[in-house]
Motif scaffolding. Structure first.
Motif, short mmCIF file in Angstrom:
data_model
loop_
_atom_site.label_atom_id
_atom_site.label_comp_id
_atom_site.label_asym_id
_atom_site.label_seq_id
_atom_site.Cartn_x
_atom_site.Cartn_y
_atom_site.Cartn_z
N LYS A 1 0.85 -1.18 0.00
CA LYS A 1 0.00 0.00 0.00
C LYS A 1 0.88 1.23 0.00
CE LYS A 1 -0.70 0.19 4.98
NZ LYS A 1 -1.66 0.24 6.04
N LYS A 2 0.36 2.27 -0.58
CA LYS A 2 1.13 3.50 -0.71
C LYS A 2 0.88 4.41 0.49
CE LYS A 2 1.44 3.63 -5.69
NZ LYS A 2 1.25 4.42 -6.88
N ASP A 3 1.86 5.20 0.78
CA ASP A 3 1.77 6.17 1.84
C ASP A 3 0.96 7.38 1.34
OD1 ASP A 3 2.25 7.41 4.23
OD2 ASP A 3 4.25 8.10 3.71
N ILE B 1 0.58 9.24 -2.46
CA ILE B 1 -0.68 9.54 -3.13
C ILE B 1 -0.73 11.02 -3.49
CG2 ILE B 1 -3.18 9.60 -2.85
CD1 ILE B 1 -2.10 6.80 -3.21
N MET B 2 -0.34 11.89 -2.58
CA MET B 2 -0.33 13.33 -2.86
C MET B 2 0.64 13.65 -4.00
SD MET B 2 -2.60 14.83 -1.16
CE MET B 2 -2.15 16.52 -1.36
N ARG B 3 1.77 12.95 -4.05
CA ARG B 3 2.74 13.17 -5.12
C ARG B 3 2.14 12.76 -6.46
NH1 ARG B 3 7.02 10.10 -3.39
NH2 ARG B 3 7.44 11.69 -1.85
N GLU B 4 1.41 11.63 -6.50
CA GLU B 4 0.75 11.19 -7.73
C GLU B 4 -0.33 12.18 -8.17
OE1 GLU B 4 1.35 8.54 -9.74
OE2 GLU B 4 3.13 8.14 -8.53
N HIS C 1 -0.11 18.74 -12.51
CA HIS C 1 0.96 19.55 -13.10
C HIS C 1 1.47 19.00 -14.42
CE1 HIS C 1 1.15 20.90 -8.85
NE2 HIS C 1 1.31 22.07 -9.45
N SER C 2 0.81 17.99 -14.97
CA SER C 2 1.25 17.44 -16.25
C SER C 2 0.84 18.36 -17.39
CB SER C 2 0.66 16.05 -16.46
OG SER C 2 -0.72 16.14 -16.69
N ARG C 3 1.48 18.20 -18.51
CA ARG C 3 1.18 19.02 -19.69
C ARG C 3 -0.18 18.67 -20.28
NH1 ARG C 3 6.00 21.40 -22.37
NH2 ARG C 3 7.71 21.01 -20.96
N ASP D 1 -4.82 4.19 -4.42
CA ASP D 1 -4.01 4.33 -5.63
C ASP D 1 -4.78 5.19 -6.63
OD1 ASP D 1 -1.87 3.97 -7.32
OD2 ASP D 1 -2.63 2.11 -8.17
N ILE D 2 -4.05 5.90 -7.48
CA ILE D 2 -4.67 6.74 -8.51
C ILE D 2 -3.83 6.63 -9.77
CG2 ILE D 2 -3.50 8.81 -7.71
CD1 ILE D 2 -6.06 10.36 -8.58
N LYS D 3 -4.52 6.44 -10.91
CA LYS D 3 -3.84 6.32 -12.20
C LYS D 3 -4.55 7.19 -13.21
CE LYS D 3 -2.71 1.52 -11.42
NZ LYS D 3 -2.97 0.14 -11.85
N GLN D 4 -3.78 7.86 -14.05
CA GLN D 4 -4.35 8.69 -15.10
C GLN D 4 -4.66 7.80 -16.29
OE1 GLN D 4 -1.89 11.96 -16.25
NE2 GLN D 4 -3.57 13.03 -17.21
#
Length: 96
Positions: free
Chosen positions: A31-33, A37-40, A46-48, A92-95
């Motif tokens: 599991k992610k911290d 998650i905030m970084r993802e 902030h992606s183009r 988890d989060i995925k684009q």
């Protein structure tokens, strides 16, 4: 060359029990911290490719949600259809 003095070596006649059991929890539940998650989330915003909305797949405690996110505040993500997803429940989060 000089001769070195003799060294006494004691024989080991007993069973040694100096090994310790080790527990490695990373194998049990990946599991992610919350910081990860905030970084993802920040990477998505902030992606183009992000203009004002982004389609994502969010894994929460309740299940998997496909949503279009348009904003965020300190504690939740805001979707295009007016819902709010708490960041604390996101695993988890995925684009897409």
């Amino acid at each position: 060359m000089k001769e070195l003095p003799k060294v006494y070596v004691s024989p080991i006649d007993k069973d040694l029990r100096n090994n310790k059991d080790m527990f490695y929890s990373k194998l049990l539940d990946p599991k992610k911290d919350t910081k990860d998650i905030m970084r993802e989330i920040d990477k998505i915003f902030h992606s183009r490719n992000f203009v004002y909305k982004s389609k994502v797949e969010i894994t929460t405690n309740d299940g998997i949600i496909e949503a279009t996110i348009v904003g965020k505040n300190q504690s939740s993500l805001l979707t295009l259809d007016g819902k709010s997803i708490p960041i604390a429940t996101i695993k988890d989060i995925k684009q897409l």
